[in-house]
Design a protein around this motif. Sequence first.
Motif, PDB file in Angstrom:
ATOM      1  N   VAL A 107       0.989  -1.255  -0.018  1.00 35.92           N
ATOM      2  CA  VAL A 107      -0.038   0.042   0.018  1.00 35.92           C
ATOM      3  C   VAL A 107       0.855   1.185  -0.050  1.00 35.92           C
ATOM      4  CG1 VAL A 107      -1.711   1.287   0.953  1.00 35.92           C
ATOM      5  CG2 VAL A 107      -1.892  -1.198   1.223  1.00 35.92           C
ATOM      6  N   ALA A 112       2.537  -4.596   3.127  1.00 34.53           N
ATOM      7  CA  ALA A 112       1.332  -4.737   3.763  1.00 34.53           C
ATOM      8  C   ALA A 112       0.946  -6.138   4.338  1.00 34.53           C
ATOM      9  CB  ALA A 112      -0.012  -4.096   3.239  1.00 34.53           C
ATOM     10  N   PRO A 125      -2.604  -2.182   6.030  1.00 33.32           N
ATOM     11  CA  PRO A 125      -1.281  -1.265   5.710  1.00 33.32           C
ATOM     12  C   PRO A 125      -0.477  -0.970   6.622  1.00 33.32           C
ATOM     13  CG  PRO A 125      -3.580  -0.197   5.108  1.00 33.32           C
ATOM     14  CD  PRO A 125      -3.787  -1.513   5.851  1.00 33.32           C
ATOM     15  N   ILE A 137      -2.845   0.343  -3.993  1.00 32.38           N
ATOM     16  CA  ILE A 137      -2.797  -0.900  -3.541  1.00 32.38           C
ATOM     17  C   ILE A 137      -2.184  -1.805  -4.792  1.00 32.38           C
ATOM     18  CG2 ILE A 137      -3.935  -2.856  -2.608  1.00 32.38           C
ATOM     19  CD1 ILE A 137      -6.246  -0.898  -1.840  1.00 32.38           C
TER      20      ILE A 137
END
Length: 495
Positions: A107, A112, A125, A137
């Motif tokens: 992210v 993440a 995240p 993303i």
Amino acid sequence: MLLTPRVKASRPKTLRIATALLAAATSATLLAATAPSPARPLGIGDRLFPHLGNPGYDVMAYDIDLTYRGDNKKPLDAVTVIDARATAPLKRVNLDFAHGKVRSVAVNGAPARFESTGEDLVVTPSRPVDRGERMRITVRHTSDPRPTKDQDGGWVPTADGLAMANQADAGHRVFPSNDHPADKAQFTFRITTPKGLTAVANGLPVATAHRGATTTRAFRTRHPMATELAQVSIGRSTVVHRSGPNGLPVRDVVPTKDRKAMERWLKKTPDQIDWMEGKVGRYPFETYGLLIAQAQTGFELETQTLSLFERDLFKRPEFPEWYVDSIMVHELAHQWFGDSVSPSSWSDLWLNEGHATWYEALFAEEKSKKPLQKRMREAYRQSDGWRQAGGPPAAPKGPAPGQKISIFRPVVYDGSALVLYALRQEIGQRDFDRLERDWVHTYRDGNATTADFVRLASSTAGRDLSGFFDAWLYGAKTPPMPGHPDWRKAAPAGK
């Protein structure tokens, strides 16, 4: 979508178990930062698909990179990049993704944590995302074309490759997304294939690169699109180009071996577009064409700018030419009704399928002398039975367990076109035609609800039509047909 009839066309009952396999609903979800609860699937609360879609963010663009190695029974390597804006503080982000292996998620460039739960990919995240913040993303994953026991769509294996059929809720079987038509976005596709195969996707081509034994082709849409309307075709195909009205690029994708045999059908498209433009105004997108697939899909599908048709539709001798023509117009009409103006919820499906069926039937009347009134009278006769089985047009019954596409029942096809016929009877031809044009102009590239249609119709007619629509769209029984007091209904089954 239109199911391909499996009955002889000597009695052409155009069964509209419509938009069927476009599996419905969405699911890129973001969980508010104040909620430290464990990862779980979420949804935007769609009445028919309550666990699909996700609140908390708005997707602006998808960039999807797919690598196909020549075997449609093996997963594709993929990278999906989602550009979105948070509409709430988010500690977690839920994406819809159900049929592939996730290798990594980032992210805004930072790794993440992620886990799968239900049909959601839940992303945490490295730091919470603030309301109004942009986020990118990046998901590295596989996209698996192999069918599952409960599969209602996604990748469709063809004789020479793959195509997509994501309606209504199967986009997330192909790529991570917020898989609901309420969250439309721009799309870019990059498809790498072995040389000798042709890849085509929604929108227009923007780049081609050759590297060793592979070719990468990139395509980009110029208008926002719902995930259910995404299309990628890979196969031994020929791309046929011609011009439509006002210089519109018309692009058809056909199996190379069928190129000559299909020309008699493909060359009809420009005139069909011209006919539709005469009814509702300028075609809403940057290109149009037919994707003819070597697959037994059992349906045709209005994927944006490139409608999917099974090849056998054009080869079956029991289907008269006028009937196939009208099915082509059905999917073309969806480019205005369903693609450009998309439903806000799946209960608004009647606006898609009712309109596509309406113009299909009107085309058959004007071009092939198949009376619209005769078809609508038969629909009126059956309407109460359709409502009993599937619910009224704007409040359809939910899908049967394990059969998500079962929402595409006759009531949303001819049963909903019947509502439009009644409306034309009620307000007159002139106001009806103006309403149709204003509808696709007012809500172009956006989403709309049944309530929006009722308001615009009332404004066009200069009087409140809410009572008329309440009865026709939500009643368990079909109201009397304006102007036809002699029309009668058959007793529903079991009565």
